[in-house]
Design an enzyme around this catalytic site. Structure first.
Site, PDB file in Angstrom:
ATOM      1  N   LEU A 156       0.870  -1.178   0.000  1.00 51.69           N
ATOM      2  CA  LEU A 156       0.000   0.000   0.000  1.00 51.69           C
ATOM      3  C   LEU A 156       0.903   1.222   0.000  1.00 51.69           C
ATOM      4  O   LEU A 156       1.983   1.202   0.613  1.00 51.69           O
ATOM      5  CB  LEU A 156      -0.894   0.032   1.244  1.00 51.69           C
ATOM      6  CG  LEU A 156      -2.033  -0.981   1.365  1.00 51.69           C
ATOM      7  CD1 LEU A 156      -2.731  -0.823   2.714  1.00 51.69           C
ATOM      8  CD2 LEU A 156      -3.042  -0.832   0.235  1.00 51.69           C
ATOM      9  N   ASP A 157       0.460   2.299  -0.666  1.00 46.28           N
ATOM     10  CA  ASP A 157       1.209   3.550  -0.606  1.00 46.28           C
ATOM     11  C   ASP A 157       1.360   3.977   0.852  1.00 46.28           C
ATOM     12  O   ASP A 157       0.498   3.677   1.694  1.00 46.28           O
ATOM     13  CB  ASP A 157       0.488   4.663  -1.375  1.00 46.28           C
ATOM     14  CG  ASP A 157       0.500   4.436  -2.878  1.00 46.28           C
ATOM     15  OD1 ASP A 157       1.288   3.592  -3.344  1.00 46.28           O
ATOM     16  OD2 ASP A 157      -0.285   5.112  -3.578  1.00 46.28           O
ATOM     17  N   ARG A 158       2.408   4.718   1.117  1.00 46.92           N
ATOM     18  CA  ARG A 158       2.685   5.161   2.491  1.00 46.92           C
ATOM     19  C   ARG A 158       1.496   5.889   3.122  1.00 46.92           C
ATOM     20  O   ARG A 158       1.180   5.692   4.291  1.00 46.92           O
ATOM     21  CB  ARG A 158       3.921   6.072   2.481  1.00 46.92           C
ATOM     22  CG  ARG A 158       4.322   6.552   3.859  1.00 46.92           C
ATOM     23  CD  ARG A 158       5.596   7.372   3.804  1.00 46.92           C
ATOM     24  NE  ARG A 158       5.976   7.817   5.130  1.00 46.92           N
ATOM     25  CZ  ARG A 158       7.087   8.493   5.398  1.00 46.92           C
ATOM     26  NH1 ARG A 158       7.926   8.784   4.434  1.00 46.92           N
ATOM     27  NH2 ARG A 158       7.354   8.860   6.630  1.00 46.92           N
ATOM     28  N   ARG A 259      -5.459   6.765  -7.470  1.00 50.20           N
ATOM     29  CA  ARG A 259      -5.240   8.204  -7.325  1.00 50.20           C
ATOM     30  C   ARG A 259      -5.192   8.915  -8.680  1.00 50.20           C
ATOM     31  O   ARG A 259      -5.796   9.985  -8.870  1.00 50.20           O
ATOM     32  CB  ARG A 259      -3.943   8.454  -6.542  1.00 50.20           C
ATOM     33  CG  ARG A 259      -4.012   7.934  -5.114  1.00 50.20           C
ATOM     34  CD  ARG A 259      -2.637   7.777  -4.488  1.00 50.20           C
ATOM     35  NE  ARG A 259      -1.976   9.060  -4.313  1.00 50.20           N
ATOM     36  CZ  ARG A 259      -0.727   9.189  -3.861  1.00 50.20           C
ATOM     37  NH1 ARG A 259      -0.024   8.099  -3.547  1.00 50.20           N
ATOM     38  NH2 ARG A 259      -0.194  10.382  -3.720  1.00 50.20           N
TER      39      ARG A 259
END
Length: 332
Positions: A156-158, A259
């Protein structure tokens, strides 16, 4: 004087106990099939890769009494002999992050002998690197020091929170990677986006291309000529004044896919510093939003051992729940 002699003997005894010893490891079917260098990196935590390669070249790490190369693939019944190795005491900043480690215990959504599913906090990288020596996987290893193996199944993205799966056994890791390749894993995200998301907009299929800037930053752009095929499916969950809560299902798994697809559709995700809308973000910041509003709300897959379908859901963090409560709802 006698007391000093006793202390000296105790000290020598303690030193002798702490001295590294020869290790013998018998390979079982869980570890069979993998390269020995990858196995050693996981087993001998803290030993640099270059040092392991040097030990193999010198014959201080052997398999069935024979020298081996780093590319050797382990077989069931192989016996590894590992010469004494002194590992430097590296904390990886765990000591300064004890509160973070302790908090992760409360974020575990599911755990058995094969898997951990955790509700990853926003702002925490999944692993150390890129200037970070400490990430979620390092924190989990500190939380479960007796776990023989803990490896990320996906990422997962930060700044994204929510369901993250970690494998405790190599067989589980292989099984889940195969499910991901076969697209039998379903991951649903919740995102608060700018404006009125059209009910009819259920699919975004813009191709995506990764660009690395001179600064080292990675940016993903829509490029329907050179980009990779991508698809995200959407469903409206709730409308608010000036914003929409949507459910996003990424059919493909490209970097920053949800996103960028939201941005390309004219409905950037709230709090997105890279692909967001400054005016929209500023209005929500006044309402208390301090992070990216993208959350991996659920994940569904077939359990590697029981073969039963398993669906895990992760609740929104209180700050996001509070934000939605304070926003004005409108009819769909």
């Amino acid at each position: 004087m006698a007391q000093d002699v006793v202390k000296s003997k105790d000290s020598d005894k303690q030193t002798e106990q702490n001295k590294p010893k020869v290790q013998f490891i018998t390979v079982d079917k869980e570890d069979a099939g993998q390269r020995i260098d990858n196995f050693l990196l996981r087993t001998l935590k803290g030993v640099p890769k270059s040092h392991l390669y040097r030990l193999m070249r010198k014959g201080e790490i052997r398999v069935n009494k024979k020298r081996i190369k780093p590319v050797y693939k382990l077989a069931v019944g192989d016996i590894l002999r590992i010469a004494p190795i002194r590992v430097s005491e590296k904390t990886d900043e765990v000591s300064t992050k004890l509160s973070v480690v302790a908090n992760l215990e409360h974020q575990i959504l599911f755990e058995d002998d094969r898997l951990i599913v955790i509700n990853k906090p926003s702002g925490m990288a999944v692993h150390g690197g890129s200037g970070l020596s400490f990430g979620l996987i390092e924190a989990l290893r500190a939380l479960r020091p007796d776990a023989r193996m803990l490896e990320l199944v996906h990422r997962l993205d930060r700044d994204t929170s929510g369901c993250l799966v970690v494998a405790k056994k190599r067989s589980a890791l292989r099984n889940l990677h195969e499910q991901l390749r076969n697209k039998t894993v379903q991951k649903f995200y919740h995102a608060l986006v700018k404006g009125h998301w059209p009910t009819k907009l259920t699919r975004v299929t813009d191709a995506l291309k990764k660009n690395d800037l001179k600064s080292g930053e990675r940016v993903v752009v829509v490029d329907n000529i050179e980009g990779k095929e991508s698809e995200t499916r959407y469903k409206v969950l709730q409308r608010y004044q000036g914003a929409t809560l949507v459910r996003a299902f990424p059919v493909t798994g490209r970097t920053h896919q949800i996103r960028v697809h939201c941005q390309a559709s004219g409905h950037s995700i709230a709090g997105d510093a890279k692909y967001g809308n400054e005016t929209f973000d500023a209005s929500l910041k006044e309402k208390g939003l301090k992070r990216l509003f993208l959350h991996a709300a659920s994940i569904e897959f077939t359990h590697p051992k029981t073969e039963q379908r398993l669906k895990i859901e992760a609740p929104l963090e209180p700050s996001l729940e509070k934000l939605l409560t304070n926003m004005v709802e409108v009819e769909k």
